[in-house]
Design an enzyme around this catalytic site. Structure first.
Site, PDB file in Angstrom:
ATOM      1  N   ASP A 137       0.705  15.386   8.010  1.00 58.16           N
ATOM      2  CA  ASP A 137       0.004  14.181   8.294  1.00 58.16           C
ATOM      3  C   ASP A 137      -1.362  14.535   9.572  1.00 58.16           C
ATOM      4  O   ASP A 137      -1.756  15.499   9.689  1.00 58.16           O
ATOM      5  CB  ASP A 137       0.530  13.102   8.079  1.00 58.16           C
ATOM      6  CG  ASP A 137       0.168  12.480   7.430  1.00 58.16           C
ATOM      7  OD1 ASP A 137      -0.386  11.996   7.293  1.00 58.16           O
ATOM      8  OD2 ASP A 137       1.620  11.669   6.024  1.00 58.16           O
ATOM      9  N   HIS A 208      -4.688  13.640   4.606  1.00 60.66           N
ATOM     10  CA  HIS A 208      -3.579  13.597   5.018  1.00 60.66           C
ATOM     11  C   HIS A 208      -4.276  14.452   5.606  1.00 60.66           C
ATOM     12  O   HIS A 208      -2.681  15.129   6.339  1.00 60.66           O
ATOM     13  CB  HIS A 208      -2.443  12.753   4.747  1.00 60.66           C
ATOM     14  CG  HIS A 208      -1.784  11.928   4.370  1.00 60.66           C
ATOM     15  ND1 HIS A 208      -1.906  10.320   5.593  1.00 60.66           N
ATOM     16  CD2 HIS A 208      -2.133  10.358   3.459  1.00 60.66           C
ATOM     17  CE1 HIS A 208      -1.178   9.008   4.266  1.00 60.66           C
ATOM     18  NE2 HIS A 208      -1.536   9.462   3.505  1.00 60.66           N
ATOM     19  N   GLU A 270      -2.988   8.720  -1.011  1.00 62.99           N
ATOM     20  CA  GLU A 270      -4.068   7.520   0.262  1.00 62.99           C
ATOM     21  C   GLU A 270      -5.490   8.552   0.340  1.00 62.99           C
ATOM     22  O   GLU A 270      -5.308   8.904   1.772  1.00 62.99           O
ATOM     23  CB  GLU A 270      -3.303   7.905   1.529  1.00 62.99           C
ATOM     24  CG  GLU A 270      -2.068   6.499   0.777  1.00 62.99           C
ATOM     25  CD  GLU A 270      -1.074   5.826   1.966  1.00 62.99           C
ATOM     26  OE1 GLU A 270      -0.661   5.150   2.017  1.00 62.99           O
ATOM     27  OE2 GLU A 270      -0.665   6.940   3.223  1.00 62.99           O
ATOM     28  N   TRP A 338       6.076   5.031  -5.268  1.00 60.72           N
ATOM     29  CA  TRP A 338       6.728   4.420  -3.910  1.00 60.72           C
ATOM     30  C   TRP A 338       5.894   2.641  -4.195  1.00 60.72           C
ATOM     31  O   TRP A 338       6.210   2.104  -3.023  1.00 60.72           O
ATOM     32  CB  TRP A 338       5.959   5.622  -2.881  1.00 60.72           C
ATOM     33  CG  TRP A 338       4.399   5.088  -2.221  1.00 60.72           C
ATOM     34  CD1 TRP A 338       3.674   6.250  -3.267  1.00 60.72           C
ATOM     35  CD2 TRP A 338       3.771   4.695  -2.339  1.00 60.72           C
ATOM     36  NE1 TRP A 338       1.958   5.750  -3.063  1.00 60.72           N
ATOM     37  CE2 TRP A 338       2.688   4.910  -1.888  1.00 60.72           C
ATOM     38  CE3 TRP A 338       3.581   3.397  -1.199  1.00 60.72           C
ATOM     39  CZ2 TRP A 338       1.226   3.948  -1.261  1.00 60.72           C
ATOM     40  CZ3 TRP A 338       3.128   3.144  -0.078  1.00 60.72           C
ATOM     41  CH2 TRP A 338       1.784   3.859  -0.920  1.00 60.72           C
ATOM     42  N   TYR A 363      12.105   1.753   1.789  1.00 64.30           N
ATOM     43  CA  TYR A 363      11.312   2.504   3.028  1.00 64.30           C
ATOM     44  C   TYR A 363      11.861   1.395   4.355  1.00 64.30           C
ATOM     45  O   TYR A 363      12.214   0.488   4.764  1.00 64.30           O
ATOM     46  CB  TYR A 363       9.781   1.754   2.991  1.00 64.30           C
ATOM     47  CG  TYR A 363       9.131   2.880   2.340  1.00 64.30           C
ATOM     48  CD1 TYR A 363       9.625   3.629   0.919  1.00 64.30           C
ATOM     49  CD2 TYR A 363       7.728   2.726   2.460  1.00 64.30           C
ATOM     50  CE1 TYR A 363       8.696   4.302   0.575  1.00 64.30           C
ATOM     51  CE2 TYR A 363       6.403   3.231   2.342  1.00 64.30           C
ATOM     52  CZ  TYR A 363       6.799   4.336   0.821  1.00 64.30           C
ATOM     53  OH  TYR A 363       6.420   4.835   0.525  1.00 64.30           O
ATOM     54  N   ASP A 365      11.552   2.377   7.191  1.00 62.40           N
ATOM     55  CA  ASP A 365      10.581   1.920   8.902  1.00 62.40           C
ATOM     56  C   ASP A 365      10.350   0.272   8.621  1.00 62.40           C
ATOM     57  O   ASP A 365      10.090  -0.591   9.730  1.00 62.40           O
ATOM     58  CB  ASP A 365       8.984   2.728   8.517  1.00 62.40           C
ATOM     59  CG  ASP A 365       8.144   2.739   7.407  1.00 62.40           C
ATOM     60  OD1 ASP A 365       9.392   2.415   6.467  1.00 62.40           O
ATOM     61  OD2 ASP A 365       7.445   2.483   7.129  1.00 62.40           O
ATOM     62  N   THR A 414       7.817   7.908   9.751  1.00 62.10           N
ATOM     63  CA  THR A 414       8.480   7.433  11.564  1.00 62.10           C
ATOM     64  C   THR A 414       7.535   7.102  12.830  1.00 62.10           C
ATOM     65  O   THR A 414       7.959   7.550  13.895  1.00 62.10           O
ATOM     66  CB  THR A 414       8.986   8.838  11.808  1.00 62.10           C
ATOM     67  OG1 THR A 414       8.035  10.413  12.282  1.00 62.10           O
ATOM     68  CG2 THR A 414      10.531   9.389  11.688  1.00 62.10           C
ATOM     69  N   GLU A 415       6.060   6.569  12.102  1.00 59.81           N
ATOM     70  CA  GLU A 415       5.243   6.380  13.156  1.00 59.81           C
ATOM     71  C   GLU A 415       5.866   5.231  14.280  1.00 59.81           C
ATOM     72  O   GLU A 415       5.432   5.313  15.176  1.00 59.81           O
ATOM     73  CB  GLU A 415       4.729   5.404  12.297  1.00 59.81           C
ATOM     74  CG  GLU A 415       3.436   5.559  11.669  1.00 59.81           C
ATOM     75  CD  GLU A 415       4.091   6.087   9.514  1.00 59.81           C
ATOM     76  OE1 GLU A 415       2.547   5.849   9.178  1.00 59.81           O
ATOM     77  OE2 GLU A 415       4.863   5.809   9.499  1.00 59.81           O
TER      78      GLU A 415
END
Length: 506
Positions: A137, A208, A270, A338, A363, A365, A414-415
């Site tokens: 990423d 990304h 994205e 998604w 999601y 997160d 995992t940000e």
């Protein structure tokens, strides 16, 4: 038990289980991942697992492990060797979906090899069978590529890491990085295969890619950059030169060498087109190819990568943005839907096979409650009950279209998960709910009440396995991250954003 087996026929009395594995056999007449677990129901005192294949035997054994006392799951030999008394019964079971997955992002925060193996082991305990491994990423690159060595000297680390969300612009001031050797990745593949989990690697492209461009500026659009140290979507993307196509094919060749599975992820999501619009070289490339706009160029790129993988006997897996390529979208691409529930339905109606993973349902997160002590609360509230209520096949599809939904997966970005301990807290017990959704809820589970009762019992198993799960009562004081503030959203806000995002697909 989680997932709850589809058929449990109780007998009389108890049977003694003296150790694992039990007596096992294969019956090809059963579904490949199906099994029967006979605990003394046919032959007194005999515990036997019969599977449609080795995978079925494995899943039957996981069910047996859950029938034993939680202490049997500990590494304390005195507590884990038995014998144990289990009620006589016969269990028959098979999964609803072929794809029962979880995506793990090791790019935003690198996860050391032992922690990845532990993550796989826990997923297998819940009968999941796909690990979607997000390897690259903007914020980090974890995959070695012999022809491009700077990917594991430059792209694999960043100078600092953002604490919390972009709104606060807080940073920790510490370098963060790491990468897996080819041997590490092969160990992950083998460890997963022993547990009947297929590893699906993903290298996100053409967006990304800031980490790769930091190492090789010629891949970008005339701007020199560092590996991104903040969260969000970078506007710095690959150009569309022959060199970039060569780079991407080299990367995919390396991926195919390491990962034997049929499905390979290329992301495709994205990807801002700002740099392409401003680049004379990219505009000339579009003219040469006879493409009307940047969206068509994006679709052309996806087609190039899919063609390359197809020659190697592989199948491309991409996020639902690839559907914007219209007729250029390869017919055999597998879609990870998604952006809310709509892309799942759209993709199936257009003839694509789909893995349903809408953010508002799976999601992990996203924050788990409105409690102020939830660590770095982002996204909408997503409770265990919300995940359990998820139905992968949307309403309004024909029977044939519904069959194109091949499964479901949860996504672990995992940000805001800086450690394996934090991953545990965000993932469990919500992944337990997704596991039962993907395996197939029992017929009587018209509400989540039965699941809630079983989940409360299941937490003792997670505790024995050393999982730092979130208590059902809410976060503990030490779970909070006041140094990493979040930015919660309401579900209504998120749905409005999703409506705009997927408008191009309708």
């Amino acid at each position: 038990m989680i997932p709850q087996p589809h058929s449990v026929v109780a007998g009389e009395g108890v049977v003694q289980v003296t150790g694992l594995p039990p007596t096992c056999s294969i019956d090809p007449s059963l579904p490949p991942e199906g099994y029967t677990l006979d605990l003394g129901a046919s032959d007194a005192g005999i515990v036997c697992v019969t599977g449609g294949s080795a995978a079925g035997v494995f899943y039957g054994t996981q069910t047996l492990r859950q029938l034993l006392p939680p202490a049997s799951l500990r590494r304390n030999r005195a507590a884990s060797e038995g014998p144990w008394e289990v009620p006589v019964q016969r269990i028959s079971d098979a999964p609803r979906f072929a794809w029962r997955g979880v995506m793990l992002d090791v790019a935003r925060h690198f996860m050391p090899l032992p922690d990845v193996l532990r993550f796989i082991d826990l997923a297998a305990f819940h009968k999941l069978n796909v690990l979607h491994l997000h390897l690259t990423d903007d914020q980090g690159w974890r995959l070695p590529v012999d022809k491009w060595p700077r990917l594991t000297t430059v792209s694999c680390w960043r100078k600092r890491t953002m604490l919390g969300t972009q709104a606060y612009q807080k940073f920790d001031g510490r370098p963060h990085g790491g990468f897996y050797s080819a041997e590490d990745l092969r160990e992950i593949v083998a460890f997963a295969a022993d547990r009947h989990i297929t590893v699906v690697p993903e290298v996100d492209m053409p967006g990304h890619m800031q980490a790769a461009i930091a190492a090789y500026p010629e891949l970008g659009n005339g701007v020199e950059v560092d590996v991104l140290d903040s969260w969000g979507i970078s506007k710095h993307v690959l150009n569309m030169s022959d060199k970039v196509i060569e780079f991407c094919k080299d990367v995919l060749d390396e991926v195919c060498t390491i990962f034997p599975g049929k499905v390979i992820g290329i992301g495709g999501d994205e990807c801002p087109h700002d740099e392409w619009k401003a680049s004379p070289e990219v505009q000339e490339r579009m003219k040469e190819l006879g493409l009307p706009d940047e969206s068509a160029l994006h679709g052309w790129f996806v087609g190039q990568m899919a063609d390359h993988l197809r020659v190697q006997g592989r199948r491309t897996y991409g996020w639902d943005e690839v559907l914007a390529g219209g007729e250029r979208t390869p017919a055999d691409i597998l879609i990870a839907a998604w952006r809310g529930p709509a892309p799942t339905k759209i993709a199936a109606q257009r003839g694509f096979e789909v893995v349903a993973c809408p953010d508002i349902a799976v999601y992990l997160d996203y924050r788990q409650s409105e409690d102020k002590d939830e660590p770095t609360p982002v996204g909408t509230v997503l409770t265990v009950e919300d995940v359990y209520a998820f139905e992968p096949v949307p309403e309004g599809l024909s029977e044939e279209e519904g069959k194109r939904i091949i499964g479901a997966q949860a996504n672990v970005w995992t940000e805001q998960m800086e450690s394996a301990r934090r991953v545990d807290y965000m993932v469990y017990p919500r992944l337990c709910a997704l596991a039962e959704v993907a395996w197939g809820k029992p017929a009587e589970a018209s509400t989540g009440l039965d699941f809630g009762t079983r989940l409360a019992e299941h937490l003792a198993r997670l505790d024995a396995l050393g999982v730092n799960f979130r208590p059902l009562s809410g976060p503990r004081p030490w779970d909070a991250r006041p140094d990493a503030p979040g930015k919660p959203r309401s579900k209504e806000e998120r749905l409005a954003i999703l409506e705009k995002l997927v408008a191009e697909l309708k």
